[in-house]
Write a protein that holds these residues in place. Structure first.
Motif, mmCIF file in Angstrom:
data_model
loop_
_atom_site.group_PDB
_atom_site.id
_atom_site.type_symbol
_atom_site.label_atom_id
_atom_site.label_comp_id
_atom_site.label_asym_id
_atom_site.label_seq_id
_atom_site.Cartn_x
_atom_site.Cartn_y
_atom_site.Cartn_z
ATOM 1 N N GLY A 53 24.895 58.301 5.773
ATOM 2 C CA GLY A 53 25.363 58.714 4.364
ATOM 3 C C GLY A 53 26.087 59.880 4.301
ATOM 4 N N ARG A 54 26.886 60.197 3.647
ATOM 5 C CA ARG A 54 27.901 61.278 3.713
ATOM 6 C C ARG A 54 27.691 61.966 2.201
ATOM 7 N N GLY A 55 26.841 61.578 1.389
ATOM 8 C CA GLY A 55 26.532 62.174 0.025
ATOM 9 C C GLY A 55 25.644 63.161 0.036
ATOM 10 N N LYS A 64 19.805 51.677 5.554
ATOM 11 C CA LYS A 64 19.750 51.514 4.060
ATOM 12 C C LYS A 64 20.012 50.002 3.489
ATOM 13 N N ASN A 81 29.750 55.905 -5.084
ATOM 14 C CA ASN A 81 29.222 57.116 -5.802
ATOM 15 C C ASN A 81 30.465 58.107 -5.610
ATOM 16 N N ASP A 83 30.926 60.556 -7.967
ATOM 17 C CA ASP A 83 30.747 61.453 -9.022
ATOM 18 C C ASP A 83 30.857 63.042 -8.371
ATOM 19 N N GLU A 84 31.085 63.320 -7.312
ATOM 20 C CA GLU A 84 31.405 64.611 -6.657
ATOM 21 C C GLU A 84 31.509 65.664 -7.650
ATOM 22 N N TYR A 169 26.709 66.569 -13.648
ATOM 23 C CA TYR A 169 26.473 66.410 -12.296
ATOM 24 C C TYR A 169 25.234 65.619 -11.991
ATOM 25 N N GLY A 172 25.556 62.136 -10.415
ATOM 26 C CA GLY A 172 25.654 61.656 -8.828
ATOM 27 C C GLY A 172 24.532 61.310 -8.317
ATOM 28 N N GLU A 173 23.280 61.816 -8.728
ATOM 29 C CA GLU A 173 22.212 61.346 -8.324
ATOM 30 C C GLU A 173 22.109 59.965 -8.465
ATOM 31 N N GLU A 174 21.541 59.177 -7.243
ATOM 32 C CA GLU A 174 21.805 57.851 -7.529
ATOM 33 C C GLU A 174 21.271 56.995 -8.658
ATOM 34 N N VAL A 207 23.590 52.122 -3.351
ATOM 35 C CA VAL A 207 24.733 53.246 -3.958
ATOM 36 C C VAL A 207 25.275 53.928 -2.719
ATOM 37 N N ASN A 208 26.232 54.026 -2.395
ATOM 38 C CA ASN A 208 26.999 54.857 -1.148
ATOM 39 C C ASN A 208 28.131 55.755 -1.538
ATOM 40 N N ASN A 209 28.085 56.860 -0.947
ATOM 41 C CA ASN A 209 29.053 57.876 -1.193
ATOM 42 C C ASN A 209 30.461 57.273 -0.749
ATOM 43 N N THR A 212 31.469 57.699 2.917
ATOM 44 C CA THR A 212 30.390 56.782 3.904
ATOM 45 C C THR A 212 31.412 55.377 3.984
ATOM 46 N N PRO A 390 15.406 65.354 -6.998
ATOM 47 C CA PRO A 390 15.671 66.446 -6.223
ATOM 48 C C PRO A 390 16.407 67.553 -6.878
HETATM 49 C C1 LIG Z 1 21.535 66.428 -8.198
HETATM 50 C C2 LIG Z 1 22.195 65.355 -7.204
HETATM 51 C C3 LIG Z 1 23.510 65.061 -7.343
HETATM 52 C C4 LIG Z 1 23.981 64.138 -6.421
HETATM 53 N N1 LIG Z 1 25.367 63.942 -6.508
HETATM 54 C C5 LIG Z 1 26.061 63.024 -5.676
HETATM 55 C C6 LIG Z 1 27.529 63.052 -5.737
HETATM 56 O O1 LIG Z 1 28.352 63.435 -6.420
HETATM 57 N N2 LIG Z 1 27.784 62.071 -4.557
HETATM 58 C C7 LIG Z 1 27.153 61.505 -3.737
HETATM 59 O O2 LIG Z 1 27.503 60.629 -2.850
HETATM 60 N N3 LIG Z 1 25.950 61.685 -3.628
HETATM 61 C C8 LIG Z 1 25.148 62.515 -4.514
HETATM 62 N N4 LIG Z 1 23.777 62.577 -4.584
HETATM 63 C C9 LIG Z 1 23.264 61.903 -3.396
HETATM 64 C C10 LIG Z 1 22.724 60.564 -4.136
HETATM 65 O O3 LIG Z 1 21.741 60.443 -4.812
HETATM 66 C C11 LIG Z 1 22.656 59.440 -2.966
HETATM 67 O O4 LIG Z 1 21.677 59.817 -2.147
HETATM 68 C C12 LIG Z 1 24.020 59.021 -2.305
HETATM 69 O O5 LIG Z 1 25.250 58.682 -3.158
HETATM 70 C C13 LIG Z 1 23.788 58.059 -1.389
HETATM 71 O O6 LIG Z 1 25.060 57.859 -0.563
HETATM 72 P P1 LIG Z 1 25.077 57.781 1.158
HETATM 73 O O7 LIG Z 1 23.761 57.012 1.399
HETATM 74 O O8 LIG Z 1 26.393 57.259 1.418
HETATM 75 O O9 LIG Z 1 24.983 59.109 1.296
HETATM 76 C C14 LIG Z 1 23.244 63.580 -5.303
HETATM 77 C C15 LIG Z 1 22.059 63.936 -5.514
HETATM 78 C C16 LIG Z 1 21.470 64.654 -6.139
HETATM 79 C C17 LIG Z 1 19.807 65.023 -6.098
#
Ligand SMILES: Cc1cc2nc3c(=O)[nH]c(=O)nc-3n(C[C@H](O)[C@H](O)[C@H](O)COP(=O)(O)O)c2cc1C
Ligand code: SF4
Length: 427
Positions: A53-55, A64, A81, A83-84, A169, A172-174, A207-209, A212, A390
């Protein structure tokens, strides 16, 4: 190493956002292939590719997906996701804006793998132009019958909608994202249960970035083994890095994982601006530990190498600081962001982040004492590990790593404060 283009091959073409141009460059061929595969076959292929995952967390994508329970009688949802909002991270924006169909095609493939029939792109509130591009691309896909009922003439139905965030911000947490999508205040949920089991509207949710998902068409089109061969053993493939700060060529770069960090700054980013000396680098977005220039020799841009160096790859937001940077001021700026963005749900985070910010501010403005350094450490200890999500650790990490790595700068400001106050008390 460093120049295989999976995500950015056509990114600079003016017309790539348009469906006809996308299809003329083999777009939507991979999803046609995926639609002829079973869910299990697609998941196995993604597992074998080694895609992580690239998030930020770097968890293996296929594994996952495997956590989603089958036959619960409930629908499965897929959330892209986008939300970046991490300071220093702007790589998903490039994909959404300049290659929206690749993001949509990736979602189609994931949806087929997950037997999902309703998917959503949650786009950061401030991303007006990317949201416009994605919405237009979705419209084009519906018009061609690539979305809706029986997509591409198969027996698979899929709807994709765009949901705009309002600029927080924490969405962006899932689980914060899921709450926000459900129309509630964007506040993270306690885990477990994890979204794969109880997610949006109480249903299994992935939820995927954006990055990803955008990688999936290439993996399906070229095969898992081709992807696994790129990068390193444990960090397969390429990664987008958004590079900013004191470099000559800030921007979004795609590199093969395992590319040497110093070479990346020198060759891709055009080196440190104005010929100045490199002082520090945050390699993965503002919530990962900072590295001093003298710690960078032999460090590669991949998950394992960065962990070995005491930091993380995170979301790939690489921030470069030259020797003119005031590190106390820099971390105070970062803490200002976190102070603004805490969702306020847990006391250690809500109160602690303000306190950390104020204490660093005091030191920065030459009003601090050596007791403030002890206070900072104490505050961070009481935030870390005591919060629902987190985010608490995400703010503690820069605070402590800047303090530990550049302690002499904190001390110099405290000493300056002490001598100023001693001087003034003597009249
Ligand atoms: C405070 C916070 C902000 C986050 N913001 C983002 C975000 O903007 N984009 C994102 O893909 N993941 C973000 N994450 C991680 C996501 O919770 C989640 O792990 C991710 O979207 C999973 O996608 P992946 O498995 O493709 O990486 C954030 C996590 C935290 C704790
Ligand atoms: S750690 Fe901070 S952002 Fe996360 S839930 Fe608690 S208060 Fe909200």
């Amino acid at each position: 190493m460093g120049h295989i283009k999976i995500l950015t091959e056509h990114l600079d073409r003016e017309d790539q956002h348009d469906i006809d141009a996308y299809e003329s460059r083999a777009g939507y061929a991979a999803v046609r292939k995926a639609l002829a595969m079973s869910s299990e076959e697609i998941i196995a292929e993604v597992k074998a590719s080694g895609l992580r995952g690239r998030g930020g967390a770097g968890f293996p994508t296929g594994i996952k997906w495997g956590f989603v329970p089958k036959n619960t009688g409930k629908p499965v949802y897929l959330l892209n996701n986008a939300d970046e909002s991490e300071p220093g991270t702007f790589k998903d924006r490039a994909l959404l804006e300049r290659n929206p169909h690749m993001c949509i095609e990736g979602m189609m493939i994931a949806a087929k793998a997950l037997s999902c029939h309703w998917a959503c792109i949650y786009i950061r509130g401030e991303y007006a132009y990317p949201a416009e591009r994605v919405s237009k691309a979705i419209k084009q896909a519906y018009a061609k019958g690539y979305l809706g009922k029986k997509i591409f003439g198969s027996d698979f139905d899929l709807d994709i909608v765009v949901h705009r965030g309002a600029g927080a911000y924490i969405c962006g947490e899932e689980t914060g994202l899921i709450e926000s999508l459900e129309g509630k205040k964007g506040q993270p949920r306690l885990k477990p249960p994890f979204p794969a089991v109880v997610g949006a509207y109480g249903c299994p949710t992935v939820v995927n970035n954006t990055e990803t998902l955008a990688t999936l068409p290439w993996i399906i089109a070229n095969g898992a083994s081709s992807y696994a061969k790129i990068g390193t053993d444990k960090s397969a493939g390429t990664k987008l890095f958004s590079a900013s700060g004191h470099i000559n060529k800030p921007g979004v770069y795609e590199i093969e994982l395992g590319y040497p960090l110093l070479e990346f700054i020198e060759k891709e980013c055009g080196g440190v601006r104005n010929g100045r000396k490199l002082k520090a680098v945050i390699p993965g977005g503002s919530s990962v530990p900072v590295l001093r220039a003298d710690e960078l020799d032999g460090v590669m841009l991949d998950y394992e190498s960065l962990v070995k160096a005491g930091t993380m790859l995170g979301s790939g937001g690489l921030i470069v600081m030259d020797d003119s940077t005031d590190m106390v001021e820099a971390v105070m700026n970062l803490l200002h962001f976190y102070t603004h963005e805490s969702c306020g749900q847990c006391t250690p985070c809500r109160e602690g982040v303000r306190w950390v910010y104020k204490t660093i501010g005091r030191i920065n403005h030459c009003n601090g004492t050596f007791g403030d350094i002890r206070l900072l450490k104490d505050l961070c200890k009481n935030i870390s590990g005591h919060t629902i999500c987190p985010f608490g650790d995400a703010l503690v990490t820069p605070a402590l790593s800047f303090l530990n790595k550049f302690r002499s700068e904190f001390e110099a400001k405290i000493e300056a404060a002490t001598s100023m106050h001693v001087g003034s008390s003597h009249g």
